[in-house]
Design a protein around this motif. Structure first.
Motif, mmCIF file in Angstrom:
data_model
loop_
_atom_site.group_PDB
_atom_site.id
_atom_site.type_symbol
_atom_site.label_atom_id
_atom_site.label_comp_id
_atom_site.label_asym_id
_atom_site.label_seq_id
_atom_site.Cartn_x
_atom_site.Cartn_y
_atom_site.Cartn_z
ATOM 1 N N LEU A 6 125.277 58.753 22.260
ATOM 2 C CA LEU A 6 124.103 59.598 22.499
ATOM 3 C C LEU A 6 124.434 61.068 22.233
ATOM 4 O O LEU A 6 123.651 61.783 21.597
ATOM 5 C CB LEU A 6 123.602 59.411 23.933
ATOM 6 N N VAL A 7 125.593 61.509 22.681
ATOM 7 C CA VAL A 7 126.017 62.896 22.453
ATOM 8 C C VAL A 7 126.196 63.149 20.959
ATOM 9 O O VAL A 7 125.773 64.192 20.441
ATOM 10 C CB VAL A 7 127.313 63.206 23.236
ATOM 11 N N ASP A 8 126.810 62.201 20.261
ATOM 12 C CA ASP A 8 127.012 62.362 18.821
ATOM 13 C C ASP A 8 125.687 62.415 18.071
ATOM 14 O O ASP A 8 125.505 63.247 17.188
ATOM 15 C CB ASP A 8 127.865 61.214 18.270
ATOM 16 N N CYS A 9 124.766 61.541 18.436
ATOM 17 C CA CYS A 9 123.453 61.536 17.782
ATOM 18 C C CYS A 9 122.682 62.813 18.089
ATOM 19 O O CYS A 9 122.014 63.370 17.216
ATOM 20 C CB CYS A 9 122.655 60.320 18.222
ATOM 21 N N THR A 10 122.787 63.295 19.323
ATOM 22 C CA THR A 10 122.113 64.537 19.703
ATOM 23 C C THR A 10 122.701 65.719 18.938
ATOM 24 O O THR A 10 121.956 66.570 18.433
ATOM 25 C CB THR A 10 122.228 64.765 21.219
ATOM 26 N N ALA A 11 124.038 65.785 18.846
ATOM 27 C CA ALA A 11 124.682 66.874 18.105
ATOM 28 C C ALA A 11 124.246 66.849 16.647
ATOM 29 O O ALA A 11 123.952 67.893 16.051
ATOM 30 C CB ALA A 11 126.199 66.762 18.206
ATOM 31 N N PHE A 12 124.176 65.662 16.057
ATOM 32 C CA PHE A 12 123.750 65.534 14.667
ATOM 33 C C PHE A 12 122.299 65.968 14.497
ATOM 34 O O PHE A 12 121.968 66.708 13.569
ATOM 35 C CB PHE A 12 123.950 64.094 14.185
ATOM 36 N N ALA A 13 121.424 65.532 15.414
ATOM 37 C CA ALA A 13 120.001 65.891 15.321
ATOM 38 C C ALA A 13 119.787 67.389 15.496
ATOM 39 O O ALA A 13 119.032 68.011 14.743
ATOM 40 C CB ALA A 13 119.208 65.111 16.367
ATOM 41 N N VAL A 14 120.459 67.981 16.494
ATOM 42 C CA VAL A 14 120.351 69.430 16.707
ATOM 43 C C VAL A 14 120.899 70.166 15.499
ATOM 44 O O VAL A 14 120.332 71.166 15.044
ATOM 45 C CB VAL A 14 121.082 69.840 18.007
ATOM 46 N N GLY A 15 122.007 69.677 14.958
ATOM 47 C CA GLY A 15 122.586 70.291 13.765
ATOM 48 C C GLY A 15 121.640 70.265 12.586
ATOM 49 O O GLY A 15 121.492 71.257 11.870
ATOM 50 N N CYS A 16 120.980 69.133 12.378
ATOM 51 C CA CYS A 16 120.016 69.035 11.277
ATOM 52 C C CYS A 16 118.854 69.996 11.483
ATOM 53 O O CYS A 16 118.431 70.683 10.549
ATOM 54 C CB CYS A 16 119.511 67.602 11.153
ATOM 55 N N LEU A 17 118.333 70.065 12.717
ATOM 56 C CA LEU A 17 117.225 70.963 13.024
ATOM 57 C C LEU A 17 117.618 72.424 12.793
ATOM 58 O O LEU A 17 116.881 73.188 12.161
ATOM 59 C CB LEU A 17 116.776 70.756 14.466
ATOM 60 N N LEU A 18 118.800 72.817 13.290
ATOM 61 C CA LEU A 18 119.247 74.198 13.105
ATOM 62 C C LEU A 18 119.530 74.505 11.642
ATOM 63 O O LEU A 18 119.260 75.617 11.170
ATOM 64 C CB LEU A 18 120.494 74.462 13.951
ATOM 65 N N THR A 19 120.071 73.539 10.907
ATOM 66 C CA THR A 19 120.355 73.760 9.483
ATOM 67 C C THR A 19 119.068 74.012 8.715
ATOM 68 O O THR A 19 118.991 74.945 7.901
ATOM 69 C CB THR A 19 121.110 72.549 8.900
ATOM 70 N N VAL A 20 118.046 73.214 8.975
ATOM 71 C CA VAL A 20 116.767 73.401 8.294
ATOM 72 C C VAL A 20 116.137 74.735 8.704
ATOM 73 O O VAL A 20 115.678 75.505 7.854
ATOM 74 C CB VAL A 20 115.818 72.216 8.582
ATOM 75 N N ALA A 21 116.106 75.022 10.011
ATOM 76 C CA ALA A 21 115.526 76.286 10.483
ATOM 77 C C ALA A 21 116.286 77.476 9.918
ATOM 78 O O ALA A 21 115.683 78.476 9.512
ATOM 79 C CB ALA A 21 115.537 76.332 12.011
ATOM 80 N N GLY A 22 117.605 77.377 9.867
ATOM 81 C CA GLY A 22 118.414 78.461 9.318
ATOM 82 C C GLY A 22 118.175 78.658 7.835
ATOM 83 O O GLY A 22 118.059 79.790 7.361
ATOM 84 N N GLY A 23 118.096 77.567 7.093
ATOM 85 C CA GLY A 23 117.842 77.678 5.660
ATOM 86 C C GLY A 23 116.491 78.308 5.373
ATOM 87 O O GLY A 23 116.375 79.176 4.507
ATOM 88 N N VAL A 24 115.476 77.908 6.130
ATOM 89 C CA VAL A 24 114.141 78.486 5.947
ATOM 90 C C VAL A 24 114.155 79.968 6.297
ATOM 91 O O VAL A 24 113.568 80.790 5.587
ATOM 92 C CB VAL A 24 113.106 77.718 6.796
ATOM 93 N N SER A 25 114.851 80.334 7.378
ATOM 94 C CA SER A 25 114.899 81.741 7.790
ATOM 95 C C SER A 25 115.648 82.602 6.780
ATOM 96 O O SER A 25 115.240 83.729 6.503
ATOM 97 C CB SER A 25 115.564 81.870 9.158
#
Length: 98
Positions: A6-25
């Protein structure tokens, strides 16, 4: 075992969300509406992108792949954290009156 997954999946999901938000910004110069403390949107993007990429490589399977690429890749993961911290500190809105 389930908590670790669960921690690994959460870290991956948060990472994907931040990567997309960061790229857009970084590309658009706009930050999402939720970070109200942001003064410079492109620095927010660098922070989110670097932290997101670090989180994406956090699960053990991906971390082992990065380790297998050699010392430069491992150092690159550490550099992502350092660049992320610097961008966060430089992009935060200063308190009024200073």
């Amino acid at each position: 075992m389930a908590a670790s997954t669960l921690v690994d999946c959460t870290a991956f999901a948060v990472g994907c969300l931040l990567t997309v938000a960061g790229g857009v910004s970084v590309l658009s110069g706009r930050a999402p509406s939720w970070p109200r403390h942001v003064e410079r949107t492109r620095l927010f993007g660098v922070w989110a992108l670097c932290l997101g990429l670090f989180c994406v490589t956090q699960p053990p399977a991906l971390r082992d792949e990065v380790t297998g690429l050699g010392a430069a890749a491992v150092d690159g993961r550490v550099a992502l954290l350092l660049v992320s911290a610097a961008a966060l500190l430089l992009g935060v809105r200063k308190p009024r009156g200073q």
